[in-house]
Structure formats: structure tokens, C-alpha cells
Design an enzyme around this catalytic site. Structure first.
Site, PDB file in Angstrom:
ATOM      1  N   LYS A  82      39.688  31.243   1.476  1.00 38.08           N
ATOM      2  CA  LYS A  82      39.223  32.165   0.441  1.00 38.08           C
ATOM      3  C   LYS A  82      37.907  32.878   0.738  1.00 38.08           C
ATOM      4  O   LYS A  82      37.662  33.989   0.279  1.00 38.08           O
ATOM      5  CB  LYS A  82      39.105  31.400  -0.872  1.00 38.08           C
ATOM      6  CG  LYS A  82      40.460  31.230  -1.553  1.00 38.08           C
ATOM      7  CD  LYS A  82      40.543  32.094  -2.757  1.00 38.08           C
ATOM      8  CE  LYS A  82      41.935  32.589  -3.013  1.00 38.08           C
ATOM      9  NZ  LYS A  82      42.015  33.488  -4.142  1.00 38.08           N
ATOM     10  N   ASP A 129      39.468  28.192  -9.310  1.00 31.33           N
ATOM     11  CA  ASP A 129      40.030  26.844  -9.357  1.00 31.33           C
ATOM     12  C   ASP A 129      39.393  26.007  -8.268  1.00 31.33           C
ATOM     13  O   ASP A 129      39.686  24.836  -8.114  1.00 31.33           O
ATOM     14  CB  ASP A 129      41.534  26.932  -9.142  1.00 31.33           C
ATOM     15  CG  ASP A 129      41.830  27.957  -8.092  1.00 31.33           C
ATOM     16  OD1 ASP A 129      41.504  27.713  -6.928  1.00 31.33           O
ATOM     17  OD2 ASP A 129      42.328  29.057  -8.428  1.00 31.33           O
TER      18      ASP A 129
HETATM   19  C1  PLP Z   1      44.491  27.411  -1.223  1.00 27.25           C
HETATM   20  C2  PLP Z   1      44.947  28.638  -1.911  1.00 27.25           C
HETATM   21  N1  PLP Z   1      46.054  29.237  -1.464  1.00 27.25           N
HETATM   22  C3  PLP Z   1      46.501  30.368  -2.039  1.00 27.25           C
HETATM   23  C4  PLP Z   1      45.844  30.936  -3.115  1.00 27.25           C
HETATM   24  C5  PLP Z   1      46.432  32.150  -3.760  1.00 27.25           C
HETATM   25  O1  PLP Z   1      45.623  33.256  -3.763  1.00 27.25           O
HETATM   26  P1  PLP Z   1      45.790  34.375  -4.887  1.00 27.25           P
HETATM   27  O2  PLP Z   1      45.248  33.826  -6.162  1.00 27.25           O
HETATM   28  O3  PLP Z   1      45.044  35.522  -4.355  1.00 27.25           O
HETATM   29  O4  PLP Z   1      47.248  34.639  -5.030  1.00 27.25           O
HETATM   30  C6  PLP Z   1      44.688  30.330  -3.602  1.00 27.25           C
HETATM   31  C7  PLP Z   1      43.936  30.904  -4.717  1.00 27.25           C
HETATM   32  O5  PLP Z   1      42.945  30.407  -5.179  1.00 27.25           O
HETATM   33  C8  PLP Z   1      44.216  29.148  -2.977  1.00 27.25           C
HETATM   34  O6  PLP Z   1      43.109  28.525  -3.403  1.00 27.25           O
END
Ligand code: PLP
Length: 409
Positions: A82, A129
Site C-alpha cells: 500500500k 484497515d
Molecule cells: C493487503 C491488501 N490487499 C488489497 C487491498 C485492496 O486495495 P483496494 O482497497 O484499493 O481495493 C488492500 C486494501 O487495503 C490491502 O490492504
């Protein structure tokens, strides 16, 4: 109902998908622009590209041509991808304030005391989160600014502590993710803070776009790495979605590079927060929201309101959505962590593993099922998955991988 009868995966094919790729839809993923973003990210001393692993024995075992996994648990030592978005968005914000272009800047230049003198005290605020907030807090601290990070009800204390360790003022709220975003937006307005949110809505889309573009830099890395090992591009790109910014950032760049030859883009969501799935099953494909607690182990994907801009792109170009039970994510964590001899062992967290879990489950237990057939997930498939996080909640990781919590059989 016994566990055996349980439907772990639902699929909706995207009937709104364009039959061709239109360049004007992809203006935000201009190759040169993404190269400049990656170049900026590379100016941080701890930058290294994350590995793209070939899981060739697993591919053999599942009867597909190729499975490659990009391991983002190794990104900047932060255990998740992220930060790529947060870094770029904050840097781009500062660049704009200074009237400079990002291609002329580096981390060192942005850290120069003269920048702080010109900008004064800036506080960045975000809802998260876990992973996004940690990235924002890290980037703000690296550049000498303050951050305030709010998390939704039920957030893990380890993830909260990780954000506090980056110097942020961080708190858990008593509401879900989407309401936490609204609280932050109000605070930003009231206090003159800069909201660095990874999702867009009506009237707030510039910073979320920069975040998506920050993620596209990972896609650039992947394309370069993939081309070193294979002459043909992937046929399938499985992308997990919370609000969809990540999926759109990666998909946008792949569409830009490969055009009509781009891989099938498959969105993967938890069934408790499947806002893309719910939108695509409607007659007109309008954006739908999922509310309430969104109780899923996949905390990073527990978002009920799709990013407006990401939604537009994915509605036009994704092949469909897999809505998955938590057990698909947990089996993915176990497969990643306990590989066949010769494949690498990868530590994958709840939100990172669901795409590999879906591929595994479909090929292992649903090979003849209409979902697998519809997806053309057959012996010629060259599959790309991205492990978007490592063990960001170590206790839960052990509960799942060691103690076998949430089995699929
Ligand atoms: C580990 C992880 N994978 C995927 C995502 C998905 O990203 P998005 O919210 O941009 O769809 C998140 C989002 O916080 C994440 O923390």
C-alpha cells in the site's frame, strides 16, 4: 448443510465489459508517467523491487501452464504494497504546492528543510484497515510531516501499533471502514488537514488517482520481471479488491501496455464485502454499496463502497468478479506458506492470499465447474497473482496457518 456442500466461490461474468480497449480510458496510466512515478519511488534509499516468483511446481500440480506471484510482503519493509500509493500521493501533493514536477524531485530534495519552511506544518489524515494508513504514516514521517490515522471497529491491535510506530496519531473508531472515511473527511475539512484517502467519491478524486498511479508502478515492475522469464504475457490477472483502487491501478497499466492482448482481469472479493460483485449482478451495472459490519478475515478488503474512478475502469475492462468465502483466503495462506518442493515459501496475509486461494480451489475442486470453464482457467493458462500483504496480524496468521482455522474441506 455440511462443509462439503458449502459454496465457497461465487462468480459473476461482467456483461458490461467493452469489446475493445479505448485509449482515452487509459490516459491516467500513460507509460512514461508511470515510469516517472517508479523513478521517484526508487529514490528512497530502501527501495528495491519486490520479487516475482514462479510457482512452477504448483502450476504443474494444478495443471496450468504457469503461475507467477509478485510478493509485496517485502515492499519497503512494511509487509504490504500500500505504501506505493501513499508515498506518491504525498510527494505529488508537496510537488504541486512547490510548483514542481515529480520527475524533478527525489526523497532527498523533499526532505530538505527549505521544503518544510515553504509549506509550514502539514498534517495528513487517512482512514485505513491497516496497510494504507501505515504507508501514509511512514511516508509522512519520512518527509517530516504529521499524520492522523483512524481505523474501523474491530481493527487488529497489531496493525494499530504498527501505525503508531510510524509516528502517527492513530485510533480505532466504533464504526465500519466507509463511515471511518467520512469521519476523516469531516476532520480534514474542519482542521485544514490533507486527506490522503485511497478511494474516490463525487468531488474527491485527485489524490485517489495519484494513489492508483502509485500502485501502477508495481505493474511496471511486474511487466519487466515477467518479460525476463516468459515470452508470452499472462493470460489471467487475478486482483483482490476492497474499494478497487489497487485492481484499477494494476489493470490500467496492463491494459495500456498490452491493449487488446491484455490478460483477463478477474476481481476477487470477500463475500462479506463484495461491492463489485453486487454491482455487476444488477441489470444496469450500477455501483452498489455493502454496509454493516462486513465481518471477514480479509480486513484489507472489508470495504463496501467502490472507488468511483476505479469502478468505471473495472466495469469497462474486468472479465468478472469472484466473491469468496474466508476459507478461500485461508487456504491461499496455507498454500503460499507450505509450497511444493522447489517452489518458494511465501508469507501471505488474509487479504494477500485470496487470489491464489481462488486459483487453487477452482483448479483443485472445481475443475469442470462452469466458473472455471467460463474463466478459461485451463491447461494453457498463464496466471499472475499478487501477494499484497504478509503477516500483518501475526497472531491471526498462526491461528490460520498453524492451527488450521477455517478449512475448505
Ligand atoms: C493487503 C491488501 N490487499 C488489497 C487491498 C485492496 O486495495 P483496494 O482497497 O484499493 O481495493 C488492500 C486494501 O487495503 C490491502 O490492504
Amino acid at each position: 448443510m455440511t462443509l462439503k456442500d458449502k459454496q465457497f466461490i461465487k462468480w459473476v461474468k461482467n456483461k458490461f465489459k467493452n469489446s475493445e480497449v479505448f485509449e482515452e480510458d487509459l490516459q491516467n496510466f500513460n507509460i512514461e508517467q508511470v515510469q516517472n512515478i517508479l523513478k521517484f519511488q526508487q529514490t528512497h534509499p530502501s527501495y528495491t523491487h519486490t520479487p516475482l516468483y514462479s510457482l512452477s511446481n504448483l502450476a504443474n500440480h494444478l495443471g496450468v501452464s504457469m503461475i507467477q506471484a509478485k510478493d509485496e510482503s517485502q515492499r519497503f519493509g512494511l509487509n504490504a504494497f500500500k505504501v506505493l500509493g501513499g508515498i506518491y500521493a504525498i510527494a505529488k501533493y508537496i510537488a504541486n504546492q512547490l510548483g514542481e514536477e515529480i520527475e524533478d524531485l527525489s526523497f532527498d530534495k523533499l526532505r530538505d528543510p527549505s521544503v518544510k519552511q515553504r509549506l509550514g506544518d502539514v498534517t495528513f489524515i487517512s482512514a485505513t484497515d491497516g496497510n494504507h494508513g501505515r504507508g501514509v504514516a511512514w511516508a509522512a514521517r519520512e518527509l517530516g510531516f504529521k499524520s492522523v490515522i483512524y481505523m474501523p471497529k474491530g481493527s487488529s491491535s497489531q496493525r494499530l501499533q504498527a501505525i503508531r510506530n510510524e509516528g502517527a496519531l492513530a485510533e480505532i473508531q466504533d464504526v465500519n471502514y466507509d463511515d471511518t472515511v467520512r469521519i476523516c473527511a469531516r476532520l480534514a475539512e474542519k482542521n485544514g488537514w490533507v486527506m490522503v484517502q485511497d478511494t474516490a467519491w463525487e468531488g474527491y478524486d485527485e489524490i485517489p488517482l495519484w494513489i492508483m498511479q502509485g500502485y501502477s508502478a508495481m505493474a511496471l515492475e511486474i511487466v519487466e520481471q515477467w518479460n525476463q522469464t516468459s515470452e508470452q504475457p499472462p493470460t489471467h490477472l487475478f486482483l483482490q479488491a476492497g474499494v478497487g483502487s489497487f485492481a484499477a491501478g494494476i489493470a490500467g497499466y496492463f491494459l495500456r501496455v498490452y491493449g487488446e492482448q491484455a490478460p483477463k482481469i478477474v476481481i476477487v472479493e470477500p463475500d462479506q464485502a463484495d461491492c463489485f460483485y453486487q454491482s455487476f449482478i444488477t441489470e444496469k451495472g450500477e455501483r452498489q454499496f455493502v454496509g454493516g459490519a462486513m465481518a471477514t478475515e480479509m480486513a484489507g478488503l472489508a470495504c463496501g463502497e467502490p472507488n468511483t474512478e476505479a469502478f468505471k475502469l473495472l466495469r469497462s475492462y474486468a472479465s468478472g468478479v469472484l466473491s469468496c468465502d474466508d476459507a478461500i483466503s485461508t487456504v491461499g495462506m496455507r498454500v503460499y506458506g507450505n509450497p511444493l518442493k522447489g517452489d518458494p515459501s511465501i508469507v501471505s496475509g488474509e487479504s494477500g492470499s485470496v487470489t491464489l486461494g481462488a486459483v487453487y480451489y477452482l483448479r483443485k475442486f472445481m475443475r469442470e465447474h462452469s466458473i472455471t470453464v467460463d474463466l478459461e482457467l485451463h491447461e494453457d493458462a498463464r496466471i499472475l497473482v499478487i501477494n499484497t500483504e504478509g503477516d500483518t496480524d501475526e497472531e491471526n496468521y498462526r491461528k490460520i496457518v498453524w492451527d488450521g482455522f477455517l478449512p475448505v474441506q
